[in-house]
Design a protein around this motif. Structure first.
Motif, PDB file in Angstrom:
ATOM      1  N   ALA A 100       0.832  -1.209   0.000  1.00 57.39           N
ATOM      2  CA  ALA A 100       0.000   0.000   0.000  1.00 57.39           C
ATOM      3  C   ALA A 100       0.865   1.255   0.000  1.00 57.39           C
ATOM      4  O   ALA A 100       0.653   2.180  -0.803  1.00 57.39           O
ATOM      5  N   PHE A 101       1.854   1.291   0.873  1.00 56.32           N
ATOM      6  CA  PHE A 101       2.685   2.493   0.972  1.00 56.32           C
ATOM      7  C   PHE A 101       3.606   2.638  -0.238  1.00 56.32           C
ATOM      8  O   PHE A 101       3.906   3.758  -0.671  1.00 56.32           O
ATOM      9  N   GLU A 102       4.034   1.521  -0.806  1.00 54.35           N
ATOM     10  CA  GLU A 102       4.884   1.586  -2.002  1.00 54.35           C
ATOM     11  C   GLU A 102       4.094   2.082  -3.204  1.00 54.35           C
ATOM     12  O   GLU A 102       4.580   2.926  -3.972  1.00 54.35           O
ATOM     13  N   LEU A 103       2.884   1.587  -3.383  1.00 58.37           N
ATOM     14  CA  LEU A 103       2.076   2.016  -4.521  1.00 58.37           C
ATOM     15  C   LEU A 103       1.737   3.494  -4.429  1.00 58.37           C
ATOM     16  O   LEU A 103       1.656   4.189  -5.445  1.00 58.37           O
ATOM     17  N   MET A 104       1.545   3.987  -3.207  1.00 58.11           N
ATOM     18  CA  MET A 104       1.209   5.407  -3.042  1.00 58.11           C
ATOM     19  C   MET A 104       2.442   6.286  -2.930  1.00 58.11           C
ATOM     20  O   MET A 104       2.329   7.512  -2.922  1.00 58.11           O
ATOM     21  N   GLY A 105       3.637   5.673  -2.817  1.00 59.69           N
ATOM     22  CA  GLY A 105       4.871   6.445  -2.772  1.00 59.69           C
ATOM     23  C   GLY A 105       5.066   7.212  -1.483  1.00 59.69           C
ATOM     24  O   GLY A 105       5.611   8.324  -1.491  1.00 59.69           O
ATOM     25  N   TRP A 106       4.677   6.628  -0.344  1.00 63.06           N
ATOM     26  CA  TRP A 106       4.768   7.341   0.928  1.00 63.06           C
ATOM     27  C   TRP A 106       6.176   7.296   1.497  1.00 63.06           C
ATOM     28  O   TRP A 106       6.810   6.245   1.552  1.00 63.06           O
ATOM     29  N   THR A 107       6.636   8.447   1.941  1.00 61.61           N
ATOM     30  CA  THR A 107       7.915   8.539   2.661  1.00 61.61           C
ATOM     31  C   THR A 107       7.741   9.216   4.009  1.00 61.61           C
ATOM     32  O   THR A 107       8.680   9.264   4.805  1.00 61.61           O
ATOM     33  N   GLU A 108       6.562   9.758   4.286  1.00 62.69           N
ATOM     34  CA  GLU A 108       6.310  10.476   5.531  1.00 62.69           C
ATOM     35  C   GLU A 108       4.920  10.103   6.031  1.00 62.69           C
ATOM     36  O   GLU A 108       4.000   9.865   5.247  1.00 62.69           O
ATOM     37  N   ASP A 165       9.888   5.088   7.231  1.00 64.22           N
ATOM     38  CA  ASP A 165      10.154   5.911   8.407  1.00 64.22           C
ATOM     39  C   ASP A 165       8.845   6.136   9.154  1.00 64.22           C
ATOM     40  O   ASP A 165       8.206   7.188   9.056  1.00 64.22           O
ATOM     41  N   LEU A 166       8.438   5.135   9.904  1.00 64.49           N
ATOM     42  CA  LEU A 166       7.146   5.144  10.578  1.00 64.49           C
ATOM     43  C   LEU A 166       7.313   5.643  12.012  1.00 64.49           C
ATOM     44  O   LEU A 166       7.859   4.937  12.867  1.00 64.49           O
ATOM     45  N   PRO A 167       6.841   6.859  12.331  1.00 66.38           N
ATOM     46  CA  PRO A 167       7.032   7.413  13.679  1.00 66.38           C
ATOM     47  C   PRO A 167       6.261   6.622  14.739  1.00 66.38           C
ATOM     48  O   PRO A 167       5.244   5.982  14.444  1.00 66.38           O
ATOM     49  N   ASP A 168       6.718   6.694  15.958  1.00 64.51           N
ATOM     50  CA  ASP A 168       6.043   6.012  17.056  1.00 64.51           C
ATOM     51  C   ASP A 168       4.665   6.600  17.326  1.00 64.51           C
ATOM     52  O   ASP A 168       3.778   5.912  17.862  1.00 64.51           O
ATOM     53  N   ASP A 169       4.467   7.886  16.990  1.00 65.81           N
ATOM     54  CA  ASP A 169       3.194   8.530  17.324  1.00 65.81           C
ATOM     55  C   ASP A 169       2.166   8.462  16.194  1.00 65.81           C
ATOM     56  O   ASP A 169       1.127   9.130  16.252  1.00 65.81           O
TER      57      ASP A 169
END
Length: 821
Positions: free
Chosen positions: A480-488, A547-551
């Motif tokens: 999911a995150f790769e297809l949407m290109g998420w970095t943040e 880079d998945l934050p704890d919060d």
């Protein structure tokens, strides 16, 4: 040792080949939008509509009036149209050429013999109508899915066997047919085909399947689906053909095919219509491509917007485009587009559901079974108590209405109450909706006391695993995150499915999520949110470079596309309570503005109007659904966030810079783009010929067997969308019938590589079932249009800062373009 094919093999192979010309039809309770001409997609669009017109009788292009209105309104650019016409050798002005449409071919006047029916055509039509009447009566009885009070006997033996059992008791069946039916359907078909050469078998099958394309399309889909109804009451196309051919033979009807496959002559007017259609599509596409290219240049300059407060992931559905714009205007929010089943191919069973439903696109097989399980005993007991009372009351009312001994007395005594209820639903539908809503609030929904089983449990008896393994959960989240290109990632991430709300509408499932096979998308959103919230999954995602934050907290939601209300599911820690409260308030404000855009009026009043439409049992169009769809934009949200695309474009998030191997792009082109093409084709053909490819007016529809609708009191199942979902008035289409225009933001070489391994996708492009344009950020944000055979045509010259590429493709003999040329 090889064996020679038998006659049985030849018949079965012939049926399989002929069935390709009939599109699949899904049951009305889980309506799936699909191309009714999907069996013709291996030939160019122009040839396909000619063949389909000969076989099914439907037109393939918009009417003269529709083209004239588009030209007069400026939706068709006149210069583009004149160029399209000139390419086809037409020099007359467009208005003159429009007059050639609808009746361009003058038929010779019939001679006396044909006019009187001397050639037997009138008699043949009469016999075919008698066959249709008998056949559809028993098809509707056999294929009923729980609606009929008294079911057809012996359904567990299959359709052919069940028909053999009742044929002798049906006075409309010709004498001798019941007694002469062989033991098996193949034997019955073989007997009728005996006088005909084998070269005519497939054409015979094609014509007989096309005689009732709604019923045969439904049978075809039911066989392919292998669901519980098919397992319990099996039917095959061989069963159908055996009964039909036996009836035709009993009526002494001639079944010799009138035209061989692929031999129909094209209508000369179609070439003119194709020019108008292409110009209309080019005019729409050019406006979108130019705006995307401009945004691409601005995007390249950088974005310092910072970490978002929340990210909301919506389905790529065109209806999401409007609400997304208004949400982003309310605060530091990002919205993204992802196929509404959220990448988890599953079969889902809600807490109260009698049977599970597929919750993934038709082109994907379910890989997991997910069920809701109670986690709050007290709330569950309250739900069960109130649900039991309501269910018992419904059963009593149903029994009184359908029992011959009590029906008249019930109507006599309850008539005044029903009259008051109907008056209230007609005169004050909003108040009735609020009243029922308050009653429903007293009964907790499943999501209030249930959670989906996400953790792998075991393998079900039908072979589907229950739940997901840790590795599968990580893969679905990462995909999911790769297809949407998420970095943040923001503090809140909300996966938002969608569903519609409508009263008294047989086609209500057509307004739910197409990516979930006509089911609401909330369950899919809950599953992915549950997956991403798993601490083990979070840890694994970090190991894979996210880079998945704890919060970051994951939630699910569901967007009501009729009222634009977004309901959020799940709890947040106290540290995020203010974030969630602010998000809810901003979603409410966005809702007001979105409904005002959709239904008109002041934002403070538009929500009430949208809710009135949702609750009005006489409302013919509570919402427009996906009417107007014409484009599919694949790229980062920054390309379209500042654009008003008028709710006409599917939007899939994608960032080429995070996809160096092109795997994510390949998945989007082979999956969501194909599904959107299906949706687009359904809307297109339902608009250009609603009588053949649609379902006519809602006011004259009759639901049958919980599987579909008739027009009138019998006949074929209608296969497409109703007029009210497409037309603003009798002679004014609301939906603009255009083939899908896809725009991708990526290096053109990467798109070429992604297409190279998918022949089924390039075939659609080569045969003009949709178009593809690439805005290449590595080549000065220039646009390249796909032509055929993986070749591209540049739509602009290189800028002065970028020297012209000597090997860049040029018309008329295009060659593949690459970023390295």
């Amino acid at each position: 040792m090889s064996t020679q094919p038998t006659i049985e093999d030849d018949i079965e192979d012939g049926i399989e080949a002929a069935a390709k010309t009939v599109g699949s039809v899904w049951p009305i309770h889980s309506f799936v939008t699909a191309n009714p001409l999907s069996g013709f997609e291996d030939v160019p669009f122009g040839e396909a509509v000619t063949q389909a017109a000969d076989l099914l009788g439907g037109r393939g292009y918009p009417s003269r009036e529709t083209f004239r209105a588009a030209l007069d309104d400026g939706r068709i650019d006149r210069e583009t149209l004149e160029a399209e016409l000139a390419d086809r050798g037409y020099e007359a002005d467009p208005e003159t050429l429009l007059d050639r449409l609808d009746g361009a071919v003058d038929s010779e006047p019939p001679n006396d013999e044909s006019a009187a029916g001397g050639d037997g055509s009138a008699a043949a039509d009469a016999e075919a109508e008698r066959v249709d009447r008998v056949l559809t009566k028993w098809l509707s009885a056999f294929l009923d899915e729980g609606h009929a009070k008294w079911s057809m006997p012996n359904r567990e033996d299959g359709f052919y066997a069940a028909f053999r059992g009742v044929a002798a008791h049906d006075s409309e069946v010709p004498d001798g047919v019941a007694e002469s039916l062989p033991e098996t359907p193949i034997e019955a078909i073989e007997e009728v085909l005996e006088p005909y050469p084998e070269s005519q078998w497939v054409p015979i099958f094609e014509e007989q399947l096309a005689a009732l394309p709604g019923w045969t399309g439904f049978v075809k889909q039911r066989v392919d689906d292998e669901g519980p109804w098919q397992s319990t009451h099996p039917i095959t196309l061989a069963d159908y053909l055996a009964v039909r051919l036996a009836l035709l033979d009993g009526f002494d009807a001639d079944i010799e095919p009138s035209v061989g496959p692929g031999t129909a002559d094209p209508d000369p007017a179609d070439e003119i219509a194709e020019a108008f259609l292409s110009a209309w599509e080019s005019s729409y596409r050019a406006a979108v491509v130019d705006r995307v290219a401009d945004e691409s240049r601005e995007l390249a300059e950088g974005d310092d917007s910072g970490r978002p407060d929340a990210q909301l992931v919506f389905c790529i559905d065109t209806r999401s485009e409007v609400i997304r714009r208004h949400i982003e205007a309310e605060g530091a929010y990002e919205t993204h587009g992802y196929a509404g089943f959220f990448g988890v191919p599953m079969e889902y069973r809600g807490y109260d559901a009698a049977v599970p439903v597929d919750a993934c696109p038709p082109i994907v097989d379910a890989q997991h079974r997910i069920s809701e399980v109670p986690t709050d005993g007290e709330t569950r007991e309250r739900h069960d108590r109130w649900s039991g009372i309501r269910e018992a009351a419904d059963e009593v009312v149903k029994a009184l209405k359908t029992n011959p001994a009590s029906a008249f007395g019930f109507v006599e005594n309850a008539g005044s109450g029903y009259g008051l209820a109907l008056a209230a639903r007609t005169l004050v539908p909003k108040r009735v909706r609020d009243l029922f809503g308050a009653a429903d609030d007293a009964v907790p929904d499943g999501h209030e006391f249930c959670e989906p089983i996400v953790q792998h449990q075991h393998t079900h008896a039908d072979g589907l695993p229950v739940g997901l393994t840790r590795e599968e959960k990580v893969e679905y989240a990462a995909t999911a995150f790769e297809l949407m290109g998420w970095t943040e990632f923001g503090r809140l991430v909300v996966f938002t499915g969608h569903a519609s709300e409508t009263a008294n509408n047989p086609y209500d499932s057509s307004l739910d999520c197409g990516a979930c096979a006509g089911s609401p998308g909330g369950p899919n959103a809950r599953v992915l949110a549950e997956i991403c919230a798993d601490p083990e999954v979070k840890a694994a995602l970090r190991e894979r470079g996210f880079d998945l934050p704890d919060d970051t907290v994951f939630l699910a939601g569901e967007h009501n596309t009729t009222t634009d209300e977004i309901e959020l599911y799940g709890d947040v820690p106290e540290s995020h309570a203010d974030d969630l409260e602010r998000l809810r308030a901003d979603l409410a404000a966005a809702r007001e503005n979105a409904t005002a855009e959709r239904v008109g009026g002041d934002p403070s009043e538009s929500v009430d109007e949208a809710e009135r439409r949702a609750g009005d049992w006489a409302e013919t169009r509570p919402e427009w659904g996906l009417a107007g769809n014409a484009g599919f934009v694949v790229g980062p949200r920054g390309l379209t966030s500042d654009l008003d695309l008028d709710g006409r474009a599917f939007l899939h998030s994608y960032d080429w810079s995070t996809d160096p191997d092109g795997d994510a792009l390949e998945a989007i082109l082979a999956g969501p783009m194909v599904v959107t093409q299906w949706i687009n084709a359904q809307y297109y053909f339902s608009t250009v010929d609603n009588a053949v490819y649609g379902s006519g007016s809602k006011t004259t529809q009759n639901p049958v067997g919980n599987v579909g609708v008739y027009q009138g009191n019998g006949g074929d199942l209608m296969t497409g969308l109703p007029l009210q979902s497409l037309m603003a008035a009798d002679d004014e289409p609301y939906h603009q019938p255009l083939r899908l225009s896809t725009v991708v933001h990526a290096p053109v070489e990467r798109v070429t590589d992604a297409l190279a391994d998918h022949e089924e996708v390039t075939r659609l492009l080569d045969n003009d079932w949709l178009s593809l344009t690439v805005v290449d950020p590595t080549q000065d944000h220039r646009a390249f249009e796909y032509e055929r055979d993986l070749a591209w045509r540049p739509l602009s010259e290189p800028s002065a800062a970028e020297p012209e590429q000597p090997e860049q493709p040029t018309a008329p003999e295009p060659t593949p373009a690459t970023a390295d040329d």
